[in-house]
Design an enzyme around this catalytic site. Structure first.
Site, PDB file in Angstrom:
ATOM      1  N   SER A  57       0.790  -1.241   0.000  1.00 15.20           N
ATOM      2  CA  SER A  57       0.000   0.000   0.000  1.00 15.20           C
ATOM      3  C   SER A  57       0.817   1.283   0.000  1.00 15.20           C
ATOM      4  CB  SER A  57      -0.951   0.006   1.191  1.00 15.20           C
ATOM      5  OG  SER A  57      -2.034  -0.871   0.961  1.00 15.20           O
ATOM      6  N   LYS A  60       0.058   3.938  -2.594  1.00 21.46           N
ATOM      7  CA  LYS A  60      -0.974   4.971  -2.471  1.00 21.46           C
ATOM      8  C   LYS A  60      -0.393   6.374  -2.297  1.00 21.46           C
ATOM      9  CE  LYS A  60      -4.558   1.841  -0.743  1.00 21.46           C
ATOM     10  NZ  LYS A  60      -4.094   0.601  -0.137  1.00 21.46           N
ATOM     11  N   SER A 112      -6.075   3.503   4.207  1.00 27.06           N
ATOM     12  CA  SER A 112      -5.558   2.620   3.161  1.00 27.06           C
ATOM     13  C   SER A 112      -6.658   1.947   2.340  1.00 27.06           C
ATOM     14  CB  SER A 112      -4.646   1.541   3.778  1.00 27.06           C
ATOM     15  OG  SER A 112      -3.721   1.071   2.836  1.00 27.06           O
ATOM     16  N   LYS A 221       2.837   6.031   6.155  1.00 31.88           N
ATOM     17  CA  LYS A 221       1.957   5.117   5.424  1.00 31.88           C
ATOM     18  C   LYS A 221       2.463   3.697   5.629  1.00 31.88           C
ATOM     19  CE  LYS A 221      -1.399   3.910   2.806  1.00 31.88           C
ATOM     20  NZ  LYS A 221      -1.480   2.680   3.660  1.00 31.88           N
TER      21      LYS A 221
END
Length: 391
Positions: A57, A60, A112, A221
């Site tokens: 992820s 992103k 997320s 993140k």
């Protein structure tokens, strides 16, 4: 008198120190990791930073900055069936629901949401496939990544969906220059009301939400799929120093955070960010040209070091260490306004790069300080004696 002041100035020049390297082998357990100075882009430490790996992820971050820079944040995004039915983590949006682009970007980063990522992609480019073409081109041309190719906007596993720790650090550095991204990236929570869900989204990043406290943390993140292991991007600030840390394929979340702490501690404890102000005027070595900067210039050096600045006749500004080695360099022809300078030959011969001395503000070394005091005392005694002789 002139000789005295020349000696006095020389006595104040600091002793130079070592290169930008704090010889250390950090015990990272992640397969790859990197920490960079966000202002200068300098790599402070790395392990397998150019190895192609799966980001999960962390993808992103790229989707978010592209959508922020190329989309209208107030536009309504109509959620498709494909987006609503996305696998993995979700912000629980429904087919046909209309949601502001800005809200989807924030929800995607904080919680997320894979569904939000697909909805953003379809809105921006018409389809997920076209969005990936646009995103990859943007990353190559605007962010200057070299080893990244993304197959989707969210990071679910695809054998061809790869990047590197180095490229992820570059993407994050680029993104952090955008105020809107910084706001979303640093949010610990977000009120979230959609058609079927009224809640508060809370960041998954344990340092950011305080579950694993770290002084100065500003954003982060997380990522995980079985093929990628635990992945993590984190940003932190202390004083004038901004750092970005990336870890890839950690065997556990705990290891990802402990490796991140190691990288941050190494950066903050050994290095310092420095700035050459854009208002400065620099002269070529022969003083035939002067350069008025168009932007602030940043470089990184060891905390124990006070580098000197040196400008060549062809406009290359070098940041020099004790051994005469350049630890950073800038082509002033590309970052400054260049003008010819008429300087008398006497001044050319006697002037000692005044602007460079102003920019590299030294801390006084005790040796130079003591010598200066002694010389000043001798000078004053001699002056008094001369006055008594005259009278």
């Amino acid at each position: 008198m002139k000789k005295f002041f020349l000696i006095f100035i020389l006595a104040l020049i600091p002793f130079a120190s070592t290169t930008v390297s704090a010889e250390s082998d950090l015990p990272l357990n992640s397969e790859a990791g990197i920490v960079i100075d966000a202002k200068s882009g300098k790599v402070l430490y790395e392990k397998n930073m150019n190895k192609k790996m799966y980001p999960a992820s962390l993808t992103k971050v790229a989707t978010a900055i592209y959508a922020i820079e190329h989309g209208d944040q107030d536009e309504l995004v109509t959620v498709s069936k494909k987006a609503a039915e996305a696998d993995g983590s979700s912000v629980f949006i429904e087919p046909g629901e209309e949601i502001e682009l800005s809200k989807l970007i924030a929800g995607m980063l904080i919680n997320s949401g894979n569904d939000a990522a697909i909805a953003i992609a379809e809105h921006m480019s018409g389809s997920e496939k076209l969005f990936m073409e646009d995103l990859n081109e943007f990353l190559r041309k605007e962010v200057n990544v070299t080893d990244t190719h993304f197959m989707n906007p969210h990071g679910l596993f695809d054998k061809n969906h790869v990047t590197t720790a180095s490229d992820l650090a570059k993407i994050t550095r680029y993104a952090m220059k955008n105020a809107t991204f910084r706001e979303y990236f640093g949010n610990k929570d977000l009120p979230w009301k959609v058609k079927t869900w009224d809640t508060t989204l809370v960041t998954h990043h344990k340092m950011l939400k305080g579950e694993i406290p770290y002084k100065g943390i500003t954003g982060g993140k997380t990522g995980f799929v079985s093929k990628s292991g635990y992945t993590l991007i984190s940003t932190a600030t202390r004083g004038e120093q901004d750092l970005i840390a990336v870890t890839l394929n950690a065997p556990s979340g705990k290891v990802a955070y402990s490796d991140t702490e190691l990288l941050f501690n190494y950066g903050f404890e050994n290095f310092k960010s420095a700035k050459i102000d854009k208002k400065s005027i620099l002269y070529s070595a022969d003083h035939s040209k002067h350069y008025k900067l168009n932007e602030d210039l940043y470089y990184t050096h060891l905390i124990s070091d006070e580098p000197s600045l040196k400008t060549s006749n062809d406009g290359i500004l070098s940041i020099m260490n004790k051994e005469g080695k350049a630890i950073a360099s800038f082509d002033l022809k590309t970052v400054a306004e260049v003008r010819n300078t008429e300087v008398p030959a006497r001044i050319k011969k006697e002037t000692i790069h005044e602007e460079a001395n102003k920019l590299s503000v030294p801390s006084l070394e005790w040796g130079g300080f003591v010598i200066s005091i002694i010389l000043m005392t001798v000078f004053l005694k001699k002056s008094r004696k001369n006055r008594r002789t005259r009278y």
